[in-house]
Write an enzyme that holds these catalytic residues in place. Structure first.
Site, PDB file in Angstrom:
ATOM      1  N   CYS A 120       0.823  -1.204   0.000  1.00 38.66           N
ATOM      2  CA  CYS A 120       0.000   0.000   0.000  1.00 38.66           C
ATOM      3  C   CYS A 120       0.865   1.265   0.000  1.00 38.66           C
ATOM      4  CB  CYS A 120      -0.992  -0.039   1.152  1.00 38.66           C
ATOM      5  SG  CYS A 120      -2.437   0.989   0.841  1.00 38.66           S
ATOM      6  N   HIS A 155      -3.639  -4.958   0.313  1.00 41.15           N
ATOM      7  CA  HIS A 155      -3.019  -5.507   1.530  1.00 41.15           C
ATOM      8  C   HIS A 155      -3.101  -7.032   1.531  1.00 41.15           C
ATOM      9  CE1 HIS A 155      -2.526  -1.722   3.817  1.00 41.15           C
ATOM     10  NE2 HIS A 155      -3.547  -1.327   3.090  1.00 41.15           N
ATOM     11  N   GLU A 197      -1.590  -8.987   3.331  1.00 34.98           N
ATOM     12  CA  GLU A 197      -1.436  -9.539   4.692  1.00 34.98           C
ATOM     13  C   GLU A 197      -2.777  -9.898   5.343  1.00 34.98           C
ATOM     14  OE1 GLU A 197      -0.909  -6.405   3.801  1.00 34.98           O
ATOM     15  OE2 GLU A 197      -1.260  -4.956   5.416  1.00 34.98           O
TER      16      GLU A 197
HETATM   17  N1  GLN Z   1      -2.035   6.705   2.910  1.00 38.36           N
HETATM   18  C1  GLN Z   1      -2.146   5.961   1.691  1.00 38.36           C
HETATM   19  C2  GLN Z   1      -3.510   6.109   1.045  1.00 38.36           C
HETATM   20  O1  GLN Z   1      -4.444   6.514   1.679  1.00 38.36           O
HETATM   21  C3  GLN Z   1      -1.807   4.498   1.929  1.00 38.36           C
HETATM   22  C4  GLN Z   1      -2.793   3.774   2.760  1.00 38.36           C
HETATM   23  C5  GLN Z   1      -2.288   2.490   3.352  1.00 38.36           C
HETATM   24  O2  GLN Z   1      -1.080   2.230   3.354  1.00 38.36           O
HETATM   25  N2  GLN Z   1      -3.209   1.686   3.867  1.00 38.36           N
HETATM   26  O3  GLN Z   1      -3.681   5.804  -0.103  1.00 38.36           O
END
Ligand code: GLN
Length: 536
Positions: A381, A507, A509
Site C-alpha cells: 500500500c 493488503h 497480509e
Molecule cells: N495513505 C495511503 C492512502 O491513503 C496508503 C494507505 C495504506 O497504506 N493503507 O492511499
C-alpha cells in the site's frame, strides 16, 4: 439452530481472548463442525477505522470492506469462518442503529432504553452472525468483566442463555492466575472476584481458561473450581506458549477443551485432527534456515499496529521451512542516519502501509537502497506508493515526484487522490475498502507467485498511482503487473532487472494463514532466503 459459545475476560485486559476464541474455533472445525466468530467491542467509536494505530493497533479489513478489530484477523488465521461486517460490533454501532430506528419512528412511541432496546439490538447482531449454516457461533465480548461499558453486552448474553437453554449456550471465561514471586505462590483471588462479578450479573461460567506463567496444580485447580462453582476438569490451564501463538490449539487440545465443550453443548462431532497445526509448530520450533527481514515503518513501537503483516511474514517463513527474524527499523531513523547502516546484513526489506507524511522520506531512501543493492523488496500500500515515488525521482528524473497526500498541489503527484475520493468529507468507512479483483500480467513475478491471472485482494486507501505518469515510468523499466479489470487502477508494480521487487496497492497480509501462506509473502521470503544464500 446454531449453539453459542460466549467468551468473556476477567482481571485484566490483553489476556488473549481473541486468540483463545480463534483457537477454540480451530479445534471445533478440526472435528468437522462449522463455526462463526464475532467480536463485540464496548467502545463508542462506530468502528476502529478512525483510531490511531497507537491507540488500537491494526485496523483489520474484511472482504466486504468493514474496518474492524484486529482480533478478526486472528479469527481468519485460525479458522475458515466467514468474516464480514457482521463479525464486529461496537457499542457505538449498536447505539447508532437504535438511534436511527428511533428517528424513523420504529419504536412506535415507546421510551427507548438500554434494556430491552440496546440489549435486543445486541442479540439481533449475535443471531445474524450465527447463520443457519453454522453449528457453533462463537462471540467474544471485548473488555473486562467489571467495566461499566461492557454491561449491556453481558446482559444480552445472559438473556440468551436463559432464552435458548443452558444446553445451547456455553460461557467461557478467560482469567489470570498471577504468580507472586516473593511468596512463591499462585493467587486465585483475582479470578474468584472476576467470576463473582460475572455471577452478580447472572452469568455462571461453564469453563475457566486460566492464563498463567506456572503450571496449575491439582490443589489450585480444585480451589478455583470450588470458589467459582465449576468442576475442576473445566478449569483449563492456558500457560504462556514458548514458540508461537499457533501452539495454542495444541495446548487446549491436550486438556480436552474441545471434547468438554461439545459434551456440554451436546453436539455430535467427528474426531479432532489438528495435524496441520502440529506440523506448523514443528517447523517453528526447529526451522531449517533463518532469514532476516527489515521492516521500515513508523508504528513499530506498538507490535499490534502491523499485526497481520508480522503474522504473514511468519507464514511466509513456515511455507519455506524457515524462521523469519524481524528487524524493526524506524523510518525517521533512516532519515537521520541513512539506510546503509540500518539495513546492512538484512536479507529483505518490507515497507508496510501507513498514513501521513512522517517518515516517508526514510521509507523512500530505504527502497532506493533495496533497489540499488538488489535486496528483495516487498511494498504494501503506502510501500507501493513510496516505491513509485522513488522510481520517478531517481530513474525518471522527476525530481519533485511525490504523493498528493504529502505534497498537496505539488507539480508531480505521481500518487494522486482517487477520483472516487474527491468529494468525500466523512472520515469513517469512506476509503476504498474491501476486496476487489485484480488482473495479473502473465509472466510477471506476481503471476509466478500466484499461479493465477485473476486474484481478489483487500484494500484500504484513498490515493493511487497517477496514470498520467504511466508511459514515462514504463518506458524507464517500471512494470505495472496488476490492475483492476478495466485496467484503470494500478494494483501491482514490479521491476524486472531486480531479483524480487514487488509492491501492491492492496493488503495481501489480510489473507495469509499459517496453514496457507499468502503467495506473495511466500515468494518474498523465498527471495530473501536466496539472497541470504548468495551473500554467504
Ligand atoms: N495513505 C495511503 C492512502 O491513503 C496508503 C494507505 C495504506 O497504506 N493503507 O492511499
Amino acid at each position: 439452530m446454531p449453539k453459542h459459545i460466549f467468551v468473556t475476560g476477567g482481571v485484566v485486559s490483553s489476556l488473549g481472548k481473541g486468540l483463545t476464541s480463534g483457537a477454540v474455533g480451530t479445534l471445533l472445525e478440526s472435528r468437522g463442525l462449522r463455526v462463526s466468530i464475532q467480536k463485540m467491542d464496548p467502545y463508542i467509536n462506530v468502528d476502529p477505522g478512525t483510531m490511531s494505530p497507537f491507540q488500537h493497533g491494526e485496523v483489520y479489513v474484511t472482504t466486504d470492506g468493514a474496518e474492524t478489530d484486529l482480533d478478526l484477523g486472528h479469527y481468519e488465521r485460525f479458522t475458515n469462518a466467514r468474516i464480514s461486517r457482521e463479525s464486529n460490533y461496537t457499542t457505538g454501532r449498536i447505539y447508532l442503529n437504535v438511534i436511527q430506528k428511533e428517528r424513523r419512528g420504529e419504536y412506535l412511541g415507546k421510551t427507548v432504553q438500554v434494556v430491552p432496546h440496546i440489549t435486543n439490538e445486541i442479540k439481533d447482531a449475535i443471531r445474524r452472525a450465527a447463520s443457519s449454516d453454522v453449528d457453533i457461533a462463537i462471540t467474544e465480548i471485548g473488555g473486562t468483566v467489571g467495566d461499566i461499558e461492557s454491561l449491556p453486552f453481558l446482559e444480552a448474553i445472559r438473556q440468551m442463555g436463559w432464552e435458548l437453554g443452558r444446553d445451547n449456550v456455553c460461557y467461557l471465561h478467560l482469567t489470570l492466575i498471577p504468580f507472586l514471586r516473593a511468596s512463591g505462590e499462585m493467587k486465585t483471588k483475582p479470578t474468584q472476584h472476576s467470576v463473582g462479578k460475572l455471577r452478580e450479573i447472572g452469568i455462571q461460567p461453564d469453563f475457566l481458561l486460566c492464563r498463567t506463567e506456572q503450571h496449575i496444580g491439582e490443589e489450585e485447580r480444585s480451589k478455583i473450581g470450588l470458589f467459582c462453582n465449576v468442576p475442576p476438569s473445566h478449569v483449563i490451564e492456558e500457560k504462556d506458549v514458548d514458540t508461537s501463538i499457533y501452539e495454542l490449539p495444541i495446548v487446549l487440545a491436550e486438556q480436552g477443551l474441545d471434547e468438554l465443550v461439545v459434551q456440554h453443548l451436546k453436539v455430535q462431532s467427528g474426531k479432532r485432527d489438528i495435524s496441520s497445526w502440529e506440523k506448523i509448530v514443528a517447523i517453528l520450533k526447529d526451522p531449517q534456515r533463518t532469514v532476516e527481514i527489515a521492516v521500515v515503518g513508523k508504528y513499530l513501537e506498538v507490535h499490534d499496529s502491523y499485526k497481520s503483516m508480522w503474522e504473514s511474514l511468519t507464514h511466509g517463513g513456515i511455507a519455506n521451512s524457515a524462521k523469519v527474524r524481524l528487524r524493526k527499523v524506524n523510518a525517521q531513523e533512516v532519515e537521520k542516519s541513512g539506510p546503509e547502516k540500518l539495513l546492512a546484513g538484512a536479507h529483505g526489506l518490507l515497507v508496510p502501509g501507513g498514513f501521513g507524511e512522517r517518515g516517508v522520506e526514510g521509507k523512500i531512501a530505504a527502497i532506493r537502497y533495496a533497489r540499488e543493492k538488489q535486496l528483495p523488496f516487498f511494498g504494501l500500500c503506502l510501500g507501493m506508493q513510496c516505491a513509485t515515488i522513488e522510481y520517478a525521482r531517481t530513474i525518471c528524473g522527476i525530481k519533485q515526484a511525490n504523493s498528493a497526500e504529502f505534497a498537496p498541489g505539488g507539480p508531480d503527484s505521481v500518487i494522486c487522490l482517487m477520483d472516487s475520493q474527491k468529494h468525500v468529507v466523512d472520515k469513517g468507512g469512506t476509503m476504498r475498502l474491501g476486496s476487489y479483483p485484480c488482473h495479473v500480467s502473465k509472466g510477471s513475478r506476481a503471476w509466478q507467485a500466484y499461479g493465477a491471472e485473476v486474484v481478489h485482494e483487500r484494500h484500504r486507501h484513498r490515493f493511487e498511482f497517477n496514470n498520467s505518469y504511466k508511459d514515462s515510468l514504463e518506458k524507464a523499466g517500471f512494470r505495472i503487473s496488476g490492475t483492476s479489470p478495466d485496467g484503470k487502477l494500478v494494483e501491482i508494480i514490479e521491476l524486472e532487472d531486480h531479483p524480487w521487487f514487488v509492491a501492491t496497492q492492496f493488503h495481501p497480509e489480510y489473507q495469509s494463514k499459517p496453514t496457507a501462506a499468502h503467495p506473495l509473502f511466500r515468494a518474498f521470503v523465498k527471495a530473501a532466503l536466496d539472497h541470504a544464500e548468495k551473500s554467504k
